[in-house]
Design an enzyme around this catalytic site. Structure first.
Site, PDB file in Angstrom:
ATOM      1  N   GLU A 273      23.351  13.929 -30.874  1.00  0.00           N
ATOM      2  CA  GLU A 273      24.059  12.823 -30.227  1.00  0.00           C
ATOM      3  C   GLU A 273      23.079  11.913 -29.483  1.00  0.00           C
ATOM      4  OE1 GLU A 273      27.480  11.984 -30.328  1.00  0.00           O
ATOM      5  OE2 GLU A 273      27.240  13.343 -32.029  1.00  0.00           O
ATOM      6  N   TRP A 276      21.620   9.778 -32.104  1.00  0.00           N
ATOM      7  CA  TRP A 276      22.516   8.662 -32.449  1.00  0.00           C
ATOM      8  C   TRP A 276      22.322   7.513 -31.458  1.00  0.00           C
ATOM      9  CZ3 TRP A 276      25.220   7.117 -36.488  1.00  0.00           C
ATOM     10  CH2 TRP A 276      25.664   8.042 -37.428  1.00  0.00           C
ATOM     11  N   TRP A 305      40.407 -11.073 -40.820  1.00  0.00           N
ATOM     12  CA  TRP A 305      41.101 -10.342 -39.762  1.00  0.00           C
ATOM     13  C   TRP A 305      42.422 -11.012 -39.387  1.00  0.00           C
ATOM     14  CZ3 TRP A 305      38.960  -5.831 -39.394  1.00  0.00           C
ATOM     15  CH2 TRP A 305      37.588  -5.684 -39.582  1.00  0.00           C
ATOM     16  N   ASN A 340      34.923  10.711 -26.066  1.00  0.00           N
ATOM     17  CA  ASN A 340      34.268  10.136 -27.237  1.00  0.00           C
ATOM     18  C   ASN A 340      35.105  10.239 -28.509  1.00  0.00           C
ATOM     19  OD1 ASN A 340      31.834   8.952 -28.504  1.00  0.00           O
ATOM     20  ND2 ASN A 340      31.833  10.877 -29.632  1.00  0.00           N
ATOM     21  N   TRP A 358      37.061  -6.166 -35.047  1.00  0.00           N
ATOM     22  CA  TRP A 358      36.401  -5.131 -34.249  1.00  0.00           C
ATOM     23  C   TRP A 358      35.715  -5.684 -33.019  1.00  0.00           C
ATOM     24  CZ3 TRP A 358      31.098  -5.557 -33.655  1.00  0.00           C
ATOM     25  CH2 TRP A 358      30.413  -6.348 -34.592  1.00  0.00           C
ATOM     26  N   TRP A 381      31.525   0.816 -32.707  1.00  0.00           N
ATOM     27  CA  TRP A 381      32.564  -0.055 -33.254  1.00  0.00           C
ATOM     28  C   TRP A 381      32.286  -0.423 -34.711  1.00  0.00           C
ATOM     29  CZ3 TRP A 381      37.369  -1.325 -32.149  1.00  0.00           C
ATOM     30  CH2 TRP A 381      37.853  -0.980 -30.886  1.00  0.00           C
TER      31      TRP A 381
END
Length: 471
Positions: A273, A276, A305, A340, A358, A381
């Site tokens: 993590e 990441w 969108w 999370n 988004w 996102w």
């Protein structure tokens, strides 16, 4: 000769290379922070993040003052004014050396380069470090000398570099002069009480040690269940830099002689993590469009969108009729933080069930989160939206009902945040509308705002057309 330490998102003395180098190389040291409220507003700093930053600045000022070093705050409107403000400050302090840790998104990259260039023109030397990350962006390259566009190969290389360079040794800071009395620091802009989060180094390190000693072992299996305290809850401290990644890495390295290899599941999952987090910072450094509101996959900018203020407000307020989504949004609005796993669920829902851009969700998260990290938030996102680094992400559509059933099976998390559902039995907690119609018709909880299956199919079909250049 006097040296200046420029603090930004690294508000700590421990495991801070810029601090250590300035301390070692200079008899006199002063510290400075540039408070750029207009830019922070444009970057959607939340009131709670700003409040925690202010509290942490006051704690840092006290720590520095105890060592005889003053912390100055320069109120600068935007990043554009930082080079001149720092130059003027250096002149006042008769300082010829500036120490700082660089940041990686585009605006910060441009600001830091402008500072270095401006000072260099006036004979002032900048000393730049990379203490926001364990591994600097230039150190993780493909065989062709480029950056990695997918996490798994990045992670393998990142681990190799980390193993080669090791973890820096800790250092001690001796007092530079007699203790000072620090003045109170007040930042501009709206603030919201952040007192549930620690601001002193002692308490922050204690919070880390509690996680390390009590929850790290079970992190791999517990972190996905929002009703449990299974995550580290350290993200606000990593974001403002009051906890350094080197501090974390040193503790992880103590668990195995083969670090970063050889860790048990919980520790290994947590290390991934952290990787990441660094992956998204590296991408920010290499790909300017990520800092400009654009998708990593350029063709996805053409996605049509839906524009619906009604849908967006229902999502923001936690009134979508999907309990796990609504619980997450109400947790965010109430506390400035969200679990999370639930962040991924609500993000997927906004994009793939409501078909909303988004970037609306990205901005709303930043406006609320106490731990709002531009790189991590953007990366999360884009991963959820299918615009990010994964090869075929548009097939990954979270079913909010199934996600709730899997990760909050008894509905404990939902009942904590959605008052209207406190009396709904566990059997019906994830699809409560039918039960409410039968047993509690006066309940204000809404029916599902959209049909998941229909919206999922429409999204996948449309996204595939976009990917193939048909829209």
């Amino acid at each position: 000769m006097t040296a200046v330490i420029w603090f930004k998102q690294d508000l700590r003395l421990q495991d801070n290379t810029a601090v250590a180098q300035a301390w070692q190389n200079h008899e006199q040291v002063v510290a400075v922070v540039t408070a750029t409220e207009a830019t922070w507003q444009r970057h959607h700093w939340s009131p709670m993040k700003r409040d925690l930053y202010q509290r942490r600045l006051n704690s840092l000022a006290a720590e520095l003052a105890a060592l005889g070093v003053a912390l100055h705050v320069l109120q600068v409107h935007t990043y554009a004014g930082v080079p001149a403000a720092l130059y003027n400050f250096m002149q006042q302090q008769q300082a010829k050396h500036l120490y700082f840790n660089r940041e990686y998104p585009l605006d910060e990259k441009v600001r830091d380069r402008a500072v270095v260039g401006w000072l260099q023109q006036h004979g002032i030397q900048s000393h730049i470090s990379d203490d926001l990350l364990l591994v600097a962006p230039e150190q993780v390259q493909t065989g062709q000398g480029s950056y990695y566009k997918k996490f798994t190969p990045f992670y393998k290389r990142w681990l190799t570099v980390l193993a080669e360079q090791g973890v820096p040794a800790p250092y001690q800071l001796n007092a530079k002069a007699a203790a000072l009395q620090p003045p109170a620091i007040h930042l501009q802009g709206e603030k919201r009480d952040s007192s549930q989060w620690a601001a002193t180094s002692e308490t922050i390190l204690h919070t880390f040690e509690l996680f390390y000693n009590e929850r790290l072992h079970g992190y791999g299996t517990e972190r996905d269940f929002p009703a449990k305290l299974g995550t580290s809850t350290l993200s606000p401290y990593l974001e403002n830099g009051s906890l350094g990644v080197s501090t974390i890495a040193r503790q992880l390295a103590a668990l195995t002689p083969d670090f970063p290899y050889g860790l048990e599941q919980g520790a290994n999952t947590w290390l991934s993590e952290l990787a990441w987090r660094e992956f998204y910072q590296h991408l920010m450094w290499h790909v300017a469009r990520l800092s400009q509101g654009k998708g990593f996959q350029q063709e996805t900018d053409a996605y049509p969108w839906t524009i619906s203020e009604t849908r967006f407000q229902a999502w923001c307020e936690g009134r979508t009729g999907y309990p796990i989504v609504d619980a997450g949004m109400r947790e965010l609005n109430t506390t400035g933080w969200m679990h999370n796993r639930v962040r991924m669920i609500v993000a997927s829902f906004l994009v793939k069930d409501l078909h909303l851009d988004w970037r609306l969700g990205e901005a709303y998260f930043m406006q609320q989160l106490v731990d709002g990290s531009f790189a991590a938030n953007n990366g999360g996102w884009q991963w959820s939206a299918g615009t990010g680094t994964d090869a075929a992400p548009y097939f990954r559509v979270f079913n909010p009902q199934r996600q709730g059933e899997k990760f909050d099976p008894s509905g404990s998390y939902i009942r904590k945040w959605v008052d209207e559902l406190k009396q709904v039995p566990a059997k019906h907690i994830h699809t409560p509308y039918g039960w409410l119609q039968q047993y509690d018709r006066s309940n204000s909880y809404p029916k599902p705002i959209v049909d998941h299956g229909t919206m999922r199919d429409t999204f996948i079909t449309t996204f595939k057309q976009v990917k193939n250049g048909l829209l």
